[in-house]
Design a protein around this motif. Structure first.
Motif, PDB file in Angstrom:
ATOM      1  N   GLN A  14      48.028 -60.367 -70.627  1.00 19.67           N
ATOM      2  CA  GLN A  14      48.280 -60.563 -69.194  1.00 19.67           C
ATOM      3  C   GLN A  14      47.501 -59.547 -68.352  1.00 19.67           C
ATOM      4  O   GLN A  14      46.949 -59.900 -67.317  1.00 19.67           O
ATOM      5  N   LYS A  17      44.014 -60.702 -68.148  1.00 15.95           N
ATOM      6  CA  LYS A  17      43.928 -61.868 -67.257  1.00 15.95           C
ATOM      7  C   LYS A  17      43.952 -61.433 -65.792  1.00 15.95           C
ATOM      8  O   LYS A  17      43.177 -61.920 -64.977  1.00 15.95           O
ATOM      9  N   PHE A  18      44.839 -60.486 -65.452  1.00 16.89           N
ATOM     10  CA  PHE A  18      44.924 -59.998 -64.072  1.00 16.89           C
ATOM     11  C   PHE A  18      43.641 -59.260 -63.670  1.00 16.89           C
ATOM     12  O   PHE A  18      43.186 -59.371 -62.534  1.00 16.89           O
ATOM     13  N   GLN A  21      41.149 -61.804 -62.790  1.00 18.68           N
ATOM     14  CA  GLN A  21      41.483 -62.389 -61.475  1.00 18.68           C
ATOM     15  C   GLN A  21      41.042 -61.479 -60.338  1.00 18.68           C
ATOM     16  O   GLN A  21      40.546 -61.959 -59.316  1.00 18.68           O
ATOM     17  N   ARG A  22      41.202 -60.164 -60.516  1.00 20.43           N
ATOM     18  CA  ARG A  22      40.783 -59.214 -59.474  1.00 20.43           C
ATOM     19  C   ARG A  22      39.273 -59.298 -59.222  1.00 20.43           C
ATOM     20  O   ARG A  22      38.805 -58.956 -58.142  1.00 20.43           O
ATOM     21  N   TYR A  25      37.683 -64.379 -60.782  1.00 23.87           N
ATOM     22  CA  TYR A  25      37.561 -65.442 -61.780  1.00 23.87           C
ATOM     23  C   TYR A  25      38.940 -65.807 -62.324  1.00 23.87           C
ATOM     24  O   TYR A  25      39.891 -65.037 -62.207  1.00 23.87           O
ATOM     25  N   GLN A  26      39.005 -66.969 -62.957  1.00 27.69           N
ATOM     26  CA  GLN A  26      40.232 -67.384 -63.638  1.00 27.69           C
ATOM     27  C   GLN A  26      39.951 -67.417 -65.132  1.00 27.69           C
ATOM     28  O   GLN A  26      38.904 -67.922 -65.561  1.00 27.69           O
TER      29      GLN A  26
END
Length: 193
Positions: A14, A17-18, A21-22, A25-26
């Motif tokens: 996680q 993933k975060f 995102q910052r 991107y996903q």
């Protein structure tokens, strides 16, 4: 861009993933071989014990998939160590991407190494816009010795590899997702490979 974080039950996925995102991107979490093979970039995380993590990879068949990937692959911490030939942790045979044997710290240093340390001798576009002697965050008891595949070093009771590269495979011992602005730059560099 399709970014897949390999989800095999051995990682702090996680936070990675975060961090992605910052950067705007996903990323998708998956253990589906077809999704992993179809990704533009693959991140192979890992936290925990090498033997049990390798068992999980074998159960899902990912031990056969990962070494055959052709796109850029980034192994983080245990993920990097599992891409090596062998680790002393649990006397575990790795995926053999890197011809490196992971060993335990034996010098009179505190184990595990936890905290910030400097990276030096940077040798890859993975470190574009990263200065020598910048600090990254590390948590580990085992390490990769310096070899011809080393692209950054750290000193902790002696020099060892904090990053390695072979072809499209990159491995970092440190946690870029926990290494502040510098870690984000390294992830950005990986995504732009």
């Amino acid at each position: 861009m399709k970014i897949v974080i390999i989800d095999y039950g051995a990682g702090n996925i996680q936070s990675i993933k975060f961090a992605i995102q910052r950067l705007g991107y996903q990323a998708v979490l998956s253990k589906d071989p077809e999704k992993i093979k179809a990704a533009d970039k693959v991140i192979f995380p890992g936290v925990g014990e090498a033997g049990s993590a390798m068992r999980k990879l074998k159960e899902s068949g990912l031990d056969k998939i990962i070494p055959q990937l052709k796109q850029p692959v980034l192994g983080i911490c245990l993920g990097m160590q599992l891409m090596c030939a062998h680790t002393e942790e649990g006397d575990t045979t790795g995926l053999g991407v890197f011809d490196i044997n992971i060993v335990k710290f034996t010098t009179p240093v505190k184990v595990p190494q936890i905290g910030w340390n400097q990276i030096t001798d940077l040798k890859s576009s993975l470190f574009s816009s990263v200065a020598e002697n910048e600090h990254v965050y590390l948590v580990h008891s085992y390490y990769a010795p310096v070899t011809s595949q080393t692209i950054s070093k750290t000193n902790y009771g002696g020099e060892y590899s904090t990053a390695v590269q072979k072809d499209n495979f990159y491995g970092v011992q440190f946690h870029p997702e926990k290494s502040s602005v510098l870690g984000e730059q390294i992830l950005r560099n990986f995504l732009s490979l």
